[in-house]
Design a protein around this motif. Sequence first.
Motif: not given
Ligand code: G3P
Length: 219
Positions: A92, A200, A146
């Motif tokens: 990740h 998120s 995010g």
């Molecule tokens: O692993 C999923 C993540 O990195 C994406 O985050 O908060 O943009 O859905 P988000």
Amino acid sequence: MKNSVIINLKHYEISSGKSCERFLSSFIGMDIPENIRVVFALNPIDLRIARNFPELEFYSQHVDSTGYGAFTAKISMESLMDLGISGSIINHSENRLNKNVISGTLDKAARMDFPVVVCSENLAEAGEYSRLKPEFVAYEPPELIGGDISVTSSKPDIIRDVVSLCSVNGVSVLVGAGIKNSDDFRKSLELGAHGVLLASGIVLSKDPLRSLNSLIEKL
Ligand code: G3P
């Protein structure tokens, strides 16, 4: 093949540690359409909780290539399988690994028949890691993680290219970063992906169950 929704619980206060069980409890009994699979990716400190939720599917947020033994702070595939965890994410953006480590982990995953999703930040990485035959390559541009702009609206052409490059190696693609709603999910499928990796949009929403339901209900 079902379309996957992998919810990365990260290490948010509301979804890990002392709050993890309460967070997961809200998803017990939810209706999941037959063509969709929902997976919760647990933080290492919460992996043992999987045993308390036999009706949910869990991945780890990370796994190592080491087995049981004198390996401090490592997470083995053997221990995950013993805990009822059915797969893992690796590499990740928030926990990057070097290429040799990724390759060693995927070698072992193949021997153990253990599903591993490899995250990639760009097209070149996606192509390179798809040659190692993970369960999925997840394409997540770090600058969108995010945020409120989804990868599906911001990078549709790259998603198409990632899907096409990975398909040469017979590997399916997940997309992630800024995914929030059913439009994002539907668009990801239209672009050739087989699901989404998100955090998120579900974890930090006011009503995580409702947000997940609205993500999957119209598909
Ligand atoms: O692993 C999923 C993540 O990195 C994406 O985050 O908060 O943009 O859905 P988000």
